[in-house]
Structure formats: structure tokens, C-alpha cells
Design a protein around this motif. Structure first.
Motif, PDB file in Angstrom:
ATOM      1  N   GLY A  94      44.467  49.821  77.510  1.00 12.54           N
ATOM      2  CA  GLY A  94      45.119  51.113  77.355  1.00 12.54           C
ATOM      3  C   GLY A  94      46.448  51.090  76.642  1.00 12.54           C
ATOM      4  O   GLY A  94      46.984  52.139  76.310  1.00 12.54           O
ATOM      5  N   THR A  95      47.000  49.888  76.409  1.00 16.77           N
ATOM      6  CA  THR A  95      48.202  49.795  75.579  1.00 16.77           C
ATOM      7  C   THR A  95      47.948  48.789  74.463  1.00 16.77           C
ATOM      8  O   THR A  95      47.173  47.847  74.608  1.00 16.77           O
ATOM      9  CB  THR A  95      49.439  49.341  76.389  1.00 16.77           C
ATOM     10  N   SER A  96      48.592  49.026  73.349  1.00 13.63           N
ATOM     11  CA  SER A  96      48.509  48.119  72.200  1.00 13.63           C
ATOM     12  C   SER A  96      49.913  48.019  71.618  1.00 13.63           C
ATOM     13  O   SER A  96      50.827  48.733  72.036  1.00 13.63           O
ATOM     14  CB  SER A  96      47.518  48.636  71.157  1.00 13.63           C
ATOM     15  N   PHE A  97      50.082  47.131  70.673  1.00  5.61           N
ATOM     16  CA  PHE A  97      51.414  46.947  70.102  1.00  5.61           C
ATOM     17  C   PHE A  97      51.292  46.607  68.640  1.00  5.61           C
ATOM     18  O   PHE A  97      50.273  46.086  68.165  1.00  5.61           O
ATOM     19  CB  PHE A  97      52.210  45.884  70.868  1.00  5.61           C
ATOM     20  N   ILE A  98      52.362  46.910  67.905  1.00  5.51           N
ATOM     21  CA  ILE A  98      52.300  46.849  66.452  1.00  5.51           C
ATOM     22  C   ILE A  98      53.689  46.506  65.911  1.00  5.51           C
ATOM     23  O   ILE A  98      54.702  46.844  66.527  1.00  5.51           O
ATOM     24  CB  ILE A  98      51.789  48.192  65.883  1.00  5.51           C
ATOM     25  N   SER A  99      53.713  45.839  64.760  1.00  2.00           N
ATOM     26  CA  SER A  99      54.978  45.486  64.118  1.00  2.00           C
ATOM     27  C   SER A  99      54.848  45.695  62.623  1.00  2.00           C
ATOM     28  O   SER A  99      53.776  45.455  62.034  1.00  2.00           O
ATOM     29  CB  SER A  99      55.336  44.024  64.432  1.00  2.00           C
ATOM     30  N   PHE A 100      55.942  46.123  62.001  1.00  2.00           N
ATOM     31  CA  PHE A 100      55.953  46.440  60.579  1.00  2.00           C
ATOM     32  C   PHE A 100      57.053  45.646  59.882  1.00  2.00           C
ATOM     33  O   PHE A 100      58.196  45.590  60.352  1.00  2.00           O
ATOM     34  CB  PHE A 100      56.216  47.937  60.356  1.00  2.00           C
ATOM     35  N   SER A 101      56.718  45.081  58.732  1.00  2.00           N
ATOM     36  CA  SER A 101      57.714  44.399  57.907  1.00  2.00           C
ATOM     37  C   SER A 101      58.606  45.432  57.220  1.00  2.00           C
ATOM     38  O   SER A 101      58.328  46.642  57.234  1.00  2.00           O
ATOM     39  CB  SER A 101      57.013  43.542  56.849  1.00  2.00           C
TER      40      SER A 101
END
Length: 414
Positions: free
Chosen positions: A238-245
């Protein structure tokens, strides 16, 4: 004072009595569901499919803690600790790193809805179901989608990707690091540098691979990386995570159009997660209890150490492969270097129905394994060793169950 309040509330006045009568002027058409009047019953089960995985006691305890306000300073502290944990497991220093309220699909959609605009060229590696889903979402957004389609079990070389980059001139390339539907581990070294030579961003799905095999976001030149909570991290789904350059951030922040989704608008989410050094503003009500569990899951892998986790999965899965081959079963991915250490795909043995095998293992041993998904449906069995479930004891249990299934399940001899 309390007595006065009691007297005043004991007999409602005419206006209040009329209000009560109005509120109860209709009979209930739907009675309380009988099933909900019984205690909740959950079977005890060992989850050895491609996810979700079983929860360790510490993460279950976190899920039983009392809720606090989603904008309390203590909650902001927990959110900041989660961000640091994500940066560790991703191996990135990107400030724009945050949690998405939703599963891995939601993180994929967040990446695409913020980076792509209608008419943008989007190159997609489709070697399993997750490439198919990325292609579908891109098409719904009006991007010009160019699939690089492989049969299940295939992977991509630098030369193949460079041909696609030169031909289609995309703004974004999608690759799946760990294709859980086929059991393939996609090599990533060199792909970020290659994409940047063609002014293309690299988006990578690491939902099943994160924490179980080496992954270095910054050093591998990955511009957008996302993962989920319920695989190696052993947290609830139910949770996810993300990162951006910085390159990805520049593309998103210079859009000509607003993202189609307010809920997934990264500018809003970046502020709410403290990524822009501005006072935090309310965006949506975050799942506080799920974030407690996610925080503890990241703490557990930080305590273990990434390299130790990688080693655990590599060694336990090698033991699994040996036990499976001793049963006469065939691994679906031929090249050992391309086998995903967290999810092993096994060719469905000739003459058997995969559903019979999966059902027998569940019904007689309380162990969940899965069949194929998407393009691998009907072709493979999938066995997952994720996080705390990646033990030799669990390998022994599941291979014993498979051996019994092969003896007792019906076999078509034609």
C-alpha cells in the motif's frame, strides 16, 4: 455543571425532537452483514510467492501503535527518517525522494504522469507484465509509446537500447530491474550514461529487486527509481517510494501543461514531504500506520546492511535452485547471471496443470507460491524468497511441498 448538562440534554425541546424524528423517518433497507458480526479469522500461511511477504514481529508491532496527526511535528520527523532510509536503499543523494500513498503501480503512474506530456516519445522495455503496464499508462496519457518487445525470459543489451534511442529519440526509457513475472534480472550498468548521451531520462522499476540485489541509483545514472513496501522490505502493501534526479526534476518543473493527476503531482508531494525547503502544506491524508511499518522496515534493513541483505538473497536462492533441480525441475531463465535472486521462475513440469501444484502446496502445507503472470501465465511457477523469508529452512519447506505435489497431483501422460 455536568449535572446541568445532563438535565438539559435529557429532554430535547420540540425543535430537537422534530430533528430526531426526521433523522429516523426511514427504515433501514440493509441489515448489518452477518459476516461482520463474527471475529476476523486469518489463516497462518507462509508467503513464498513474488509478494507480498510475511511481516516480521517488529513491523507487526509498529502496525499496532496508536495513530498521531498526519501533520504533527512527530509525524514529520518519521517522514524525514523514512526519506533517509529510502536514500540509503536506493543509494542516492537526491533531495527529491518521497513516499507515494499507493502500491508500486501508483509510483509508476506518478513517474509517468509527471514526466511525460502528450506527444512525448516514450521508449518501453516490454519483457514482462510491468513493461506492458508502463506502455498502457503511457498510451492513456497521450505519449507516443514505442515498445521494445521481448519474449518472456528476455533482457535488453546496450546495443538494442541504443538502436531504440537513435530511432525514436524518446524523452524517457523504461526498464524493469527485476521482472517478477518472468524471473529476469535486467543489467543496468551503462544504461544511464547511454540514455543521457541521447538526452533521454532513465526510469527503472525496482519493486521486487530493491534490497535483494545490488542497485546504485546515482552511480548507475538512473533518473527515476521507484519501489514498493511489500517485497524484500517485508512491510504491508500500500505504500511505494520514488526518487528523481536533478535532470528529471528539471523536466517535470519545466512542463508546459499541468500533470493530469492532482493526487500524484510531484510538486505538491515534494512540498508535503519536505523536499523543497518550503513550509509544508497539506496535500492528502497519509496512511500514518503504514508509514510506521515502512519506517521500521527501513530500519531493519539499515541494521542488517544492504550488502548483507544482497548476500542473504543470493546464497539462499542458490540453495533453492539446487534443491529444485534435484527434484528434476527446470529453471525458466537459462543464464544464471540473469536470474532474479528474489523470485525464481520454474518451468511448469510437462503433463501437470500449474493450478493443481499451487493448490496442493497451499492446501497441504500452508505455503503460497504462484503461477505465471501476464506473458508468463501458464508457463511457470513463481517462488519468492523475500527479506525475512529468504532462509534455508523455508527453501527446505517449499521444496518438500513441491516434491509431494509432484507425487500426488494428476499428470497427463499424453
Amino acid at each position: 455543571m455536568f449535572q446541568a448538562l445532563a438535565k438539559s440534554s435529557a429532554a430535547p425541546g420540540p425543535q430537537a425532537a422534530g430533528w430526531v424524528q426526521t433523522m429516523a423517518s426511514h427504515k433501514l433497507l440493509v441489515p448489518p452483514p452477518k459476516a461482520l458480526l463474527k471475529p476476523l479469522s486469518i489463516p497462518k500461511r507462509l508467503l513464498l510467492g513474488p509478494g507480498p511477504s510475511n511481516l516480521p514481529p517488529r513491523i507487526m508491532s509498529a502496525g499496532g501503535m496508536q495513530i498521531i496527526g498526519p501533520m504533527d511535528k512527530e509525524m514529520y520527523q518519521i517522514m524525514d527518517e523514512i526519506k533517509e532510509g529510502i536514500q540509503y536503499v536506493f543509494q542516492t543523494r537526491n533531495p527529491l525522494t518521497l513516499v507515494i500513498t499507493g502500491s508500486g503501480h501508483c509510483a509508476l503512474e506518478a513517474a509517468l504522469v509527471n514526466v511525460l506530456e502528450p506527444g512525448d516519445s516514450f521508449l518501453v522495455g516490454v519483457n514482462g507484465i510491468w513493461g506492458q503496464r508502463a506502455m498502457d499508462i503511457g498510451e492513456r496519457m497521450g505519449a507516443r509509446v514505442h515498445p521494445m518487445t521481448k519474449d518472456p525470459g528476455g533482457h535488453y543489451t546496450l546495443q538494442e537500447v541504443e538502436e531504440g534511442l537513435a530511432q525514436h529519440k524518446p524523452v524517457l526509457l523504461f526498464l524493469t530491474h527485476g521482472e517478477s513475472s518472468t524471473g529476469v534480472l535486467q543489467p543496468l550498468d551503462g544504461f544511464g550514461e547511454l540514455c543521457h548521451r541521447y538526452n533521454c531520462l532513465l526510469l527503472v522499476d525496482s519493486v521486487v529487486s530493491l534490497g535483494g540485489t545490488p542497485l546504485y541509483m546515482d552511480q548507475q545514472g538512473i533518473d527515476i527509481l521507484y519501489s514498493g513496501s511489500q517485497k524484500v522490505l517485508n512491510a504491508p502493501p500500500g505504500t511505494s517510494f520514488i526518487s528523481f534526479s536533478d535532470k528529471a526534476k528539471k523536466k517535470m518543473y519545466s512542463r508546459k501543461t499541468k500533470p493530469f493527476s492532482f493526487y500524484l503531482d510531484i510538486k505538491w508531494l515534494a512540498n508535503f514531504w519536505g523536499c523543497d525547503d518550503q513550509p509544508r502544506m497539506y496535500h492528502h491524508t497519509i496512511p500514518v500506520i503504514s508509514l510506521y511499518s515502512l519506517r521500521e522496515s527501513l530500519a531493519l534493513i539499515a541494521e542488517q546492511g544492504l550488502e548483507n541483505s544482497w548476500r542473504q538473497h543470493r546464497e539462499t536462492t542458490a540453495y533453492l535452485h539446487g534443491r529444485l533441480q534435484a527434484l528434476g525441475l527446470q529453471l525458466f531463465v537459462k543464464d544464471p547471471a540473469l536470474r532474479l535472486p528474489m523470485v525464481t521462475t520454474v518451468v511448469v513440469p510437462a503433463g501437470y496443470d500449474w493450478r493443481d501444484i499451487v493448490s496442493y502446496v497451499l492446501d497441504h502445507f500452508d505455503i503460497e507460491i504462484m503461477g505465471g503472470l501476464g506473458p508468463s501465465a501458464g508457463k511457470v511457477l513463481r517462488i519468492g524468497l523475500l527479506g525475512c523469508n529468504a532462509t534455508r529452512e523455508n527453501v527446505d519447506r517449499v521444496t518438500e511441498a513441491l516434491g509431494a505435489a509432484l507425487q500426488h497431483c494428476p499428470k497427463n501422460k499424453l
